[in-house]
Design a protein around this motif. Sequence first.
Motif, mmCIF file in Angstrom:
data_model
loop_
_atom_site.group_PDB
_atom_site.id
_atom_site.type_symbol
_atom_site.label_atom_id
_atom_site.label_comp_id
_atom_site.label_asym_id
_atom_site.label_seq_id
_atom_site.Cartn_x
_atom_site.Cartn_y
_atom_site.Cartn_z
ATOM 1 N N GLN A 100 4.376 -9.887 -0.692
ATOM 2 C CA GLN A 100 4.973 -8.555 -0.557
ATOM 3 C C GLN A 100 4.069 -7.592 0.182
ATOM 4 O OE1 GLN A 100 5.567 -6.735 -4.422
ATOM 5 N NE2 GLN A 100 3.557 -7.374 -5.122
ATOM 6 N N ASP A 101 4.708 -6.600 0.802
ATOM 7 C CA ASP A 101 3.933 -5.544 1.441
ATOM 8 C C ASP A 101 3.970 -4.305 0.546
ATOM 9 O OD1 ASP A 101 6.400 -4.247 1.895
ATOM 10 O OD2 ASP A 101 6.578 -5.047 3.914
ATOM 11 N N LEU A 102 3.205 -3.305 0.927
ATOM 12 C CA LEU A 102 3.088 -2.101 0.101
ATOM 13 C C LEU A 102 4.430 -1.372 -0.012
ATOM 14 C CD1 LEU A 102 1.212 -0.154 -1.500
ATOM 15 C CD2 LEU A 102 0.721 0.986 0.649
ATOM 16 N N LYS A 103 5.233 -1.435 1.041
ATOM 17 C CA LYS A 103 6.542 -0.779 1.019
ATOM 18 C C LYS A 103 7.391 -1.362 -0.126
ATOM 19 C CE LYS A 103 10.199 0.499 4.259
ATOM 20 N NZ LYS A 103 11.487 -0.081 3.988
ATOM 21 N N THR A 104 7.447 -2.693 -0.186
ATOM 22 C CA THR A 104 8.205 -3.378 -1.245
ATOM 23 C C THR A 104 7.579 -3.099 -2.612
ATOM 24 O OG1 THR A 104 8.360 -5.147 0.392
ATOM 25 C CG2 THR A 104 9.247 -5.625 -1.781
ATOM 26 N N TYR A 105 6.250 -3.137 -2.643
ATOM 27 C CA TYR A 105 5.517 -2.916 -3.885
ATOM 28 C C TYR A 105 5.846 -1.536 -4.466
ATOM 29 C CZ TYR A 105 1.408 -2.847 -7.001
ATOM 30 O OH TYR A 105 0.568 -2.780 -8.091
ATOM 31 N N LEU A 106 5.889 -0.515 -3.595
ATOM 32 C CA LEU A 106 6.228 0.846 -4.046
ATOM 33 C C LEU A 106 7.680 0.924 -4.506
ATOM 34 C CD1 LEU A 106 4.468 3.087 -1.340
ATOM 35 C CD2 LEU A 106 3.784 2.807 -3.720
ATOM 36 N N LYS A 124 -8.734 2.545 -2.749
ATOM 37 C CA LYS A 124 -10.121 2.098 -2.599
ATOM 38 C C LYS A 124 -10.161 0.789 -1.810
ATOM 39 C CE LYS A 124 -14.442 2.054 -4.988
ATOM 40 N NZ LYS A 124 -15.145 2.430 -6.218
ATOM 41 N N GLN A 125 -9.264 -0.126 -2.149
ATOM 42 C CA GLN A 125 -9.226 -1.415 -1.450
ATOM 43 C C GLN A 125 -8.833 -1.233 0.018
ATOM 44 O OE1 GLN A 125 -7.542 -4.927 -3.494
ATOM 45 N NE2 GLN A 125 -6.868 -3.466 -5.040
ATOM 46 N N LEU A 126 -7.851 -0.362 0.243
ATOM 47 C CA LEU A 126 -7.387 -0.091 1.611
ATOM 48 C C LEU A 126 -8.534 0.470 2.456
ATOM 49 C CD1 LEU A 126 -5.353 0.530 3.863
ATOM 50 C CD2 LEU A 126 -4.380 2.310 2.460
ATOM 51 N N LEU A 127 -9.280 1.404 1.886
ATOM 52 C CA LEU A 127 -10.402 2.008 2.614
ATOM 53 C C LEU A 127 -11.542 1.011 2.817
ATOM 54 C CD1 LEU A 127 -10.340 5.533 0.966
ATOM 55 C CD2 LEU A 127 -10.135 5.101 3.426
ATOM 56 N N CYS A 128 -11.745 0.097 1.868
ATOM 57 C CA CYS A 128 -12.774 -0.942 2.034
ATOM 58 C C CYS A 128 -12.433 -1.835 3.227
ATOM 59 C CB CYS A 128 -12.882 -1.815 0.781
ATOM 60 S SG CYS A 128 -13.833 -1.057 -0.533
ATOM 61 N N GLY A 129 -11.170 -2.240 3.309
ATOM 62 C CA GLY A 129 -10.735 -3.069 4.434
ATOM 63 C C GLY A 129 -10.893 -2.327 5.753
ATOM 64 N N LEU A 130 -10.559 -1.050 5.731
ATOM 65 C CA LEU A 130 -10.619 -0.226 6.939
ATOM 66 C C LEU A 130 -12.070 0.015 7.374
ATOM 67 C CD1 LEU A 130 -8.370 0.858 8.607
ATOM 68 C CD2 LEU A 130 -8.439 2.989 7.314
ATOM 69 N N LEU A 143 -1.131 1.366 11.250
ATOM 70 C CA LEU A 143 -1.139 1.265 9.788
ATOM 71 C C LEU A 143 0.093 1.933 9.209
ATOM 72 C CD1 LEU A 143 -4.588 2.028 8.153
ATOM 73 C CD2 LEU A 143 -3.249 -0.059 8.000
ATOM 74 N N LYS A 144 0.805 1.209 8.370
ATOM 75 C CA LYS A 144 1.960 1.739 7.640
ATOM 76 C C LYS A 144 2.187 0.808 6.453
ATOM 77 C CE LYS A 144 4.773 -0.631 11.068
ATOM 78 N NZ LYS A 144 5.543 -0.447 12.267
ATOM 79 N N PRO A 145 2.994 1.213 5.481
ATOM 80 C CA PRO A 145 3.136 0.385 4.278
ATOM 81 C C PRO A 145 3.566 -1.066 4.570
ATOM 82 C CG PRO A 145 4.012 2.564 3.868
ATOM 83 C CD PRO A 145 3.679 2.514 5.336
ATOM 84 N N GLU A 146 4.300 -1.288 5.651
ATOM 85 C CA GLU A 146 4.745 -2.648 5.982
ATOM 86 C C GLU A 146 3.607 -3.541 6.452
ATOM 87 O OE1 GLU A 146 8.225 -0.046 7.525
ATOM 88 O OE2 GLU A 146 6.159 0.234 6.883
ATOM 89 N N ASN A 147 2.486 -2.938 6.891
ATOM 90 C CA ASN A 147 1.352 -3.731 7.382
ATOM 91 C C ASN A 147 0.238 -3.870 6.362
ATOM 92 O OD1 ASN A 147 2.426 -4.248 9.867
ATOM 93 N ND2 ASN A 147 1.518 -2.476 10.848
ATOM 94 N N ILE A 148 0.501 -3.404 5.146
ATOM 95 C CA ILE A 148 -0.484 -3.519 4.077
ATOM 96 C C ILE A 148 0.118 -4.451 3.037
ATOM 97 C CG2 ILE A 148 -1.722 -2.251 2.268
ATOM 98 C CD1 ILE A 148 -1.373 0.233 4.191
ATOM 99 N N GLY A 154 -2.494 -7.900 -7.293
ATOM 100 C CA GLY A 154 -2.779 -6.498 -6.972
ATOM 101 C C GLY A 154 -3.883 -6.314 -5.946
ATOM 102 N N GLN A 155 -4.175 -7.377 -5.195
ATOM 103 C CA GLN A 155 -5.204 -7.262 -4.151
ATOM 104 C C GLN A 155 -4.576 -6.795 -2.842
ATOM 105 O OE1 GLN A 155 -7.408 -10.871 -3.493
ATOM 106 N NE2 GLN A 155 -8.995 -9.851 -2.320
ATOM 107 N N VAL A 156 -5.218 -5.805 -2.232
ATOM 108 C CA VAL A 156 -4.722 -5.238 -0.971
ATOM 109 C C VAL A 156 -5.323 -6.005 0.194
ATOM 110 C CG1 VAL A 156 -4.838 -3.197 0.528
ATOM 111 C CG2 VAL A 156 -4.404 -2.932 -1.929
ATOM 112 N N LYS A 157 -4.457 -6.344 1.180
ATOM 113 C CA LYS A 157 -4.939 -7.016 2.385
ATOM 114 C C LYS A 157 -4.322 -6.370 3.612
ATOM 115 C CE LYS A 157 -5.857 -11.507 0.301
ATOM 116 N NZ LYS A 157 -7.120 -11.958 0.884
ATOM 117 N N LEU A 158 -5.166 -5.922 4.521
ATOM 118 C CA LEU A 158 -4.665 -5.337 5.769
ATOM 119 C C LEU A 158 -4.194 -6.453 6.685
ATOM 120 C CD1 LEU A 158 -7.420 -2.684 6.558
ATOM 121 C CD2 LEU A 158 -5.246 -2.357 5.422
ATOM 122 N N ALA A 159 -3.008 -6.263 7.258
ATOM 123 C CA ALA A 159 -2.461 -7.255 8.177
ATOM 124 C C ALA A 159 -2.143 -6.596 9.507
ATOM 125 C CB ALA A 159 -1.198 -7.875 7.576
ATOM 126 N N ASP A 160 -1.926 -7.418 10.512
ATOM 127 C CA ASP A 160 -1.511 -6.945 11.835
ATOM 128 C C ASP A 160 -2.518 -6.040 12.518
ATOM 129 O OD1 ASP A 160 0.740 -8.360 11.703
ATOM 130 O OD2 ASP A 160 2.134 -6.718 11.927
#
Length: 308
Positions: A100-106, A124-130, A143-148, A154-160
Amino acid sequence: MAMAHGTRVQYEPVAEIGGGAYGTVYKARDTESGQFVALKSVRVQTDQNGLPSSTVREVALLRRLEQFDHPNVVRLMDVCATQRSDQETKVTLVFEHVDQDLKTYLERAPAPGLSPGRIKDLMKQLLCGLAFLHSNRVMHRDLKPENILVTSQGQVKLADFGLARIYSCHMALTPVVVTLWYRPPEVLLQSSYATPVDIWSTGCIFAEMFRRKPLFCGESEMDQLGKIFEVVGLPPEEEWPTDVTLSRKNFPPLMARPITDFVPEINEQGAQLLLKMLTFDPLKRISALNALEHLYFHDEETLIETKS
Protein backbone atom coordinates in the motif's frame (compact mmCIF):
# COMPACT_ATOMS: atom_id res chain seq x y z
CA MET A 1 22.52 -3.01 -16.80
CA ALA A 2 21.66 -6.56 -17.82
CA MET A 3 20.11 -7.16 -21.20
CA ALA A 4 17.18 -9.59 -21.08
CA HIS A 5 18.16 -13.27 -20.90
CA GLY A 6 16.88 -14.88 -24.12
CA THR A 7 13.56 -16.61 -23.63
CA ARG A 8 13.71 -17.32 -19.87
CA VAL A 9 11.28 -15.09 -18.07
CA GLN A 10 12.34 -14.38 -14.52
CA TYR A 11 9.42 -12.09 -13.61
CA GLU A 12 5.84 -13.20 -14.18
CA PRO A 13 3.28 -10.39 -14.05
CA VAL A 14 0.49 -11.18 -11.59
CA ALA A 15 -1.59 -8.00 -11.63
CA GLU A 16 -1.59 -4.45 -12.90
CA ILE A 17 -0.97 -2.14 -9.91
CA GLY A 18 -1.67 1.11 -11.71
CA GLY A 19 -0.79 3.33 -14.59
CA GLY A 20 1.26 6.28 -13.44
CA ALA A 21 2.42 9.21 -15.51
CA TYR A 22 5.30 7.00 -16.53
CA GLY A 23 3.50 3.92 -17.85
CA THR A 24 2.01 0.83 -16.29
CA VAL A 25 3.25 -0.72 -13.08
CA TYR A 26 2.85 -4.45 -12.55
CA LYS A 27 2.99 -6.65 -9.51
CA ALA A 28 5.00 -9.70 -10.55
CA ARG A 29 6.43 -12.87 -9.07
CA ASP A 30 10.15 -13.54 -9.22
CA THR A 31 10.19 -17.15 -10.52
CA GLU A 32 13.59 -17.78 -8.89
CA SER A 33 12.86 -16.60 -5.34
CA GLY A 34 9.05 -16.69 -5.32
CA GLN A 35 9.03 -13.11 -3.97
CA PHE A 36 6.64 -10.46 -5.22
CA VAL A 37 8.19 -7.49 -6.99
CA ALA A 38 6.96 -4.33 -8.70
CA LEU A 39 7.89 -3.87 -12.37
CA LYS A 40 8.11 -0.45 -14.00
CA SER A 41 8.97 -0.23 -17.67
CA VAL A 42 9.83 2.80 -19.70
CA ARG A 43 10.76 3.26 -23.34
CA VAL A 44 13.98 5.20 -23.68
CA GLN A 45 15.54 6.85 -26.72
CA THR A 46 19.02 5.52 -27.51
CA ASP A 47 22.13 7.40 -28.69
CA GLN A 48 24.47 6.59 -31.64
CA ASN A 49 25.94 3.59 -29.80
CA GLY A 50 22.48 2.18 -29.15
CA LEU A 51 22.70 2.99 -25.44
CA PRO A 52 20.26 5.11 -23.44
CA SER A 53 23.08 7.21 -21.97
CA SER A 54 21.26 9.42 -19.47
CA THR A 55 19.21 6.45 -18.28
CA VAL A 56 22.37 4.42 -17.71
CA ARG A 57 23.66 7.24 -15.50
CA GLU A 58 20.41 7.47 -13.55
CA VAL A 59 20.19 3.72 -13.07
CA ALA A 60 23.83 3.59 -11.95
CA LEU A 61 22.96 6.23 -9.34
CA LEU A 62 19.95 4.23 -8.10
CA ARG A 63 22.12 1.12 -7.96
CA ARG A 64 24.73 2.98 -5.93
CA LEU A 65 22.09 4.07 -3.39
CA GLU A 66 21.01 0.43 -3.23
CA GLN A 67 24.33 -0.54 -1.65
CA PHE A 68 23.44 1.50 1.45
CA ASP A 69 20.21 -0.49 1.87
CA HIS A 70 18.39 2.38 3.59
CA PRO A 71 15.29 1.24 5.53
CA ASN A 72 13.15 4.14 4.24
CA VAL A 73 13.95 3.77 0.56
CA VAL A 74 12.32 1.17 -1.67
CA ARG A 75 14.81 -1.43 -2.95
CA LEU A 76 15.76 -1.53 -6.62
CA MET A 77 16.41 -5.24 -7.12
CA ASP A 78 17.16 -5.56 -10.80
CA VAL A 79 17.30 -3.67 -14.09
CA CYS A 80 16.60 -5.31 -17.43
CA ALA A 81 17.00 -3.64 -20.81
CA THR A 82 15.56 -4.99 -24.06
CA GLN A 83 16.36 -3.32 -27.34
CA ARG A 84 13.15 -2.71 -29.30
CA SER A 85 14.68 -0.85 -32.24
CA ASP A 86 17.78 1.15 -33.13
CA GLN A 87 16.19 4.24 -31.63
CA GLU A 88 14.48 2.75 -28.61
CA THR A 89 15.25 0.51 -25.66
CA LYS A 90 12.76 -0.76 -23.12
CA VAL A 91 14.17 -0.49 -19.62
CA THR A 92 12.41 -2.41 -16.84
CA LEU A 93 13.16 -1.53 -13.23
CA VAL A 94 12.41 -4.24 -10.68
CA PHE A 95 11.56 -2.96 -7.20
CA GLU A 96 10.57 -4.66 -3.98
CA HIS A 97 6.79 -4.80 -3.78
CA VAL A 98 4.95 -3.01 -0.97
CA ASP A 99 1.17 -3.51 -0.75
CA GLN A 100 0.00 0.00 0.00
CA ASP A 101 0.91 3.62 -0.47
CA LEU A 102 0.35 6.45 1.99
CA LYS A 103 -2.76 7.60 0.11
CA THR A 104 -4.43 4.20 0.67
CA TYR A 105 -3.06 4.02 4.20
CA LEU A 106 -4.67 7.38 5.08
CA GLU A 107 -7.96 6.38 3.41
CA ARG A 108 -8.06 3.09 5.34
CA ALA A 109 -7.37 4.69 8.74
CA PRO A 110 -10.58 4.52 10.79
CA ALA A 111 -12.08 7.86 11.90
CA PRO A 112 -10.92 10.24 13.29
CA GLY A 113 -7.72 9.31 11.41
CA LEU A 114 -4.15 8.63 12.47
CA SER A 115 -3.02 9.36 16.04
CA PRO A 116 -0.57 12.24 16.56
CA GLY A 117 2.10 9.71 17.57
CA ARG A 118 1.59 7.68 14.39
CA ILE A 119 1.83 10.82 12.22
CA LYS A 120 5.04 11.78 13.99
CA ASP A 121 6.52 8.33 13.38
CA LEU A 122 5.60 8.37 9.68
CA MET A 123 7.03 11.89 9.28
CA LYS A 124 10.28 10.92 10.98
CA GLN A 125 10.74 7.95 8.65
CA LEU A 126 9.85 10.04 5.59
CA LEU A 127 12.41 12.69 6.55
CA CYS A 128 15.06 10.02 7.23
CA GLY A 129 14.60 8.64 3.72
CA LEU A 130 14.69 12.15 2.28
CA ALA A 131 17.81 13.18 4.22
CA PHE A 132 19.51 10.07 2.83
CA LEU A 133 18.54 10.89 -0.77
CA HIS A 134 19.53 14.55 -0.43
CA SER A 135 22.90 13.69 1.13
CA ASN A 136 23.53 11.61 -2.01
CA ARG A 137 22.47 14.51 -4.24
CA VAL A 138 19.26 12.83 -5.33
CA MET A 139 16.11 14.91 -5.60
CA HIS A 140 12.80 13.12 -5.65
CA ARG A 141 10.91 15.91 -7.47
CA ASP A 142 7.54 14.18 -7.38
CA LEU A 143 6.79 13.45 -3.73
CA LYS A 144 3.11 12.78 -3.03
CA PRO A 145 1.19 10.21 -0.97
CA GLU A 146 1.09 7.80 -3.95
CA ASN A 147 4.91 7.67 -4.05
CA ILE A 148 5.34 6.93 -0.36
CA LEU A 149 4.85 3.27 0.48
CA VAL A 150 3.85 1.97 3.91
CA THR A 151 4.48 -1.69 4.73
CA SER A 152 2.12 -3.76 6.87
CA GLN A 153 4.59 -3.21 9.75
CA GLY A 154 4.20 0.56 9.35
CA GLN A 155 7.58 1.11 7.71
CA VAL A 156 7.78 4.05 5.31
CA LYS A 157 9.61 3.59 2.00
CA LEU A 158 10.16 6.31 -0.59
CA ALA A 159 9.49 5.11 -4.12
CA ASP A 160 9.86 6.57 -7.60
CA PHE A 161 12.77 8.83 -6.60
CA GLY A 162 15.43 9.47 -9.20
CA LEU A 163 12.89 8.44 -11.81
CA ALA A 164 11.86 11.98 -12.64
CA ARG A 165 14.92 12.37 -14.85
CA ILE A 166 14.85 8.83 -16.25
CA TYR A 167 11.31 9.44 -17.38
CA SER A 168 11.60 13.04 -18.51
CA CYS A 169 12.03 12.12 -22.20
CA HIS A 170 9.07 9.76 -21.95
CA MET A 171 6.92 12.32 -20.14
CA ALA A 172 6.54 14.44 -23.24
CA LEU A 173 4.63 11.56 -24.82
CA THR A 174 2.22 11.14 -21.93
CA PRO A 175 -0.88 13.32 -21.91
CA VAL A 176 -1.34 12.70 -18.22
CA VAL A 177 -1.91 15.45 -15.68
CA VAL A 178 0.75 15.15 -13.02
CA THR A 179 -0.74 16.55 -9.84
CA LEU A 180 0.14 20.14 -8.94
CA TRP A 181 -0.95 19.84 -5.33
CA TYR A 182 2.47 19.00 -3.88
CA ARG A 183 4.51 21.29 -6.13
CA PRO A 184 6.51 24.09 -4.53
CA PRO A 185 6.21 27.72 -5.65
CA GLU A 186 9.60 27.73 -7.41
CA VAL A 187 8.50 24.85 -9.68
CA LEU A 188 5.08 26.42 -10.31
CA LEU A 189 6.84 29.68 -11.22
CA GLN A 190 9.31 27.76 -13.41
CA SER A 191 12.25 29.13 -11.46
CA SER A 192 15.44 27.16 -10.74
CA TYR A 193 15.11 24.53 -8.04
CA ALA A 194 17.05 22.05 -5.90
CA THR A 195 16.48 19.67 -2.96
CA PRO A 196 14.14 22.09 -1.08
CA VAL A 197 11.41 21.11 -3.60
CA ASP A 198 11.03 17.83 -1.73
CA ILE A 199 10.69 19.59 1.63
CA TRP A 200 7.73 21.64 0.37
CA SER A 201 6.01 18.47 -0.84
CA THR A 202 6.73 16.83 2.53
CA GLY A 203 5.07 19.79 4.30
CA CYS A 204 1.96 19.33 2.13
CA ILE A 205 1.91 15.63 3.02
CA PHE A 206 2.44 16.42 6.74
CA ALA A 207 -0.66 18.64 6.71
CA GLU A 208 -2.62 16.02 4.78
CA MET A 209 -1.94 13.34 7.40
CA PHE A 210 -3.88 15.46 9.91
CA ARG A 211 -6.52 16.83 7.52
CA ARG A 212 -7.05 13.57 5.59
CA LYS A 213 -7.38 15.70 2.48
CA PRO A 214 -4.80 17.71 0.50
CA LEU A 215 -3.86 21.18 1.73
CA PHE A 216 -3.66 22.97 -1.65
CA CYS A 217 -5.92 21.68 -4.43
CA GLY A 218 -5.23 23.96 -7.39
CA GLU A 219 -6.53 23.39 -10.89
CA SER A 220 -3.75 25.17 -12.76
CA GLU A 221 -0.31 26.57 -11.92
CA MET A 222 -1.80 30.04 -11.28
CA ASP A 223 -4.65 28.64 -9.20
CA GLN A 224 -2.23 26.50 -7.19
CA LEU A 225 -0.05 29.54 -6.40
CA GLY A 226 -3.16 31.48 -5.40
CA LYS A 227 -4.22 28.70 -3.01
CA ILE A 228 -0.72 28.65 -1.48
CA PHE A 229 -0.71 32.44 -0.91
CA GLU A 230 -4.14 32.23 0.79
CA VAL A 231 -2.39 30.20 3.50
CA VAL A 232 1.21 31.47 3.67
CA GLY A 233 0.51 35.00 2.43
CA LEU A 234 1.93 36.78 -0.63
CA PRO A 235 5.73 36.83 -0.20
CA PRO A 236 7.55 40.19 -0.14
CA GLU A 237 8.90 41.56 -3.42
CA GLU A 238 12.52 40.77 -2.48
CA GLU A 239 11.69 37.04 -2.11
CA TRP A 240 10.05 36.80 -5.54
CA PRO A 241 12.45 34.96 -7.90
CA THR A 242 13.99 37.18 -10.55
CA ASP A 243 14.28 34.50 -13.25
CA VAL A 244 10.51 34.08 -13.79
CA THR A 245 8.02 35.55 -16.24
CA LEU A 246 5.06 35.61 -13.86
CA SER A 247 4.86 38.88 -11.95
CA ARG A 248 4.04 39.17 -8.25
CA LYS A 249 1.51 41.85 -9.26
CA ASN A 250 -0.74 39.12 -10.66
CA PHE A 251 -1.68 38.10 -7.12
CA PRO A 252 -3.74 39.91 -4.48
CA PRO A 253 -1.73 41.14 -1.44
CA LEU A 254 -2.72 38.45 1.04
CA MET A 255 -1.53 38.17 4.64
CA ALA A 256 -0.49 34.80 6.08
CA ARG A 257 -3.20 33.07 8.12
CA PRO A 258 -2.54 30.90 11.19
CA ILE A 259 -1.65 27.42 9.93
CA THR A 260 -3.91 25.96 12.64
CA ASP A 261 -6.90 27.41 10.72
CA PHE A 262 -6.12 24.77 8.10
CA VAL A 263 -4.60 22.02 10.26
CA PRO A 264 -6.44 22.35 13.58
CA GLU A 265 -5.28 19.02 15.09
CA ILE A 266 -1.56 19.78 14.86
CA ASN A 267 0.32 20.66 18.08
CA GLU A 268 2.39 23.80 18.53
CA GLN A 269 5.75 22.24 17.67
CA GLY A 270 4.23 20.48 14.66
CA ALA A 271 2.77 23.76 13.42
CA GLN A 272 6.19 25.46 13.72
CA LEU A 273 7.87 22.67 11.75
CA LEU A 274 5.13 22.72 9.10
CA LEU A 275 5.65 26.46 8.55
CA LYS A 276 9.41 25.94 8.18
CA MET A 277 8.63 23.40 5.43
CA LEU A 278 6.05 25.62 3.74
CA THR A 279 8.44 28.56 3.44
CA PHE A 280 8.16 30.34 0.10
CA ASP A 281 11.87 31.08 -0.32
CA PRO A 282 13.61 27.71 -0.95
CA LEU A 283 16.84 29.04 0.56
CA LYS A 284 15.05 29.71 3.86
CA ARG A 285 13.15 26.41 3.85
CA ILE A 286 14.28 23.89 6.48
CA SER A 287 16.44 20.94 5.30
CA ALA A 288 15.51 17.30 5.92
CA LEU A 289 18.39 16.91 8.39
CA ASN A 290 17.43 20.02 10.35
CA ALA A 291 13.78 19.00 10.32
CA LEU A 292 14.75 15.73 12.06
CA GLU A 293 16.40 17.81 14.81
CA HIS A 294 13.25 19.90 15.32
CA LEU A 295 11.60 20.01 18.76
CA TYR A 296 8.50 18.36 17.28
CA PHE A 297 10.40 15.06 17.31
CA HIS A 298 11.78 15.58 20.83
CA ASP A 299 8.77 16.61 22.90
CA GLU A 300 6.97 14.77 25.69
CA GLU A 301 4.33 13.21 23.42
CA THR A 302 6.92 10.81 22.03
CA LEU A 303 7.74 9.57 25.52
CA ILE A 304 4.08 8.95 26.38
CA GLU A 305 3.52 7.12 23.08
CA THR A 306 6.43 4.70 23.66
CA LYS A 307 5.28 3.85 27.20
CA SER A 308 1.67 3.09 26.30
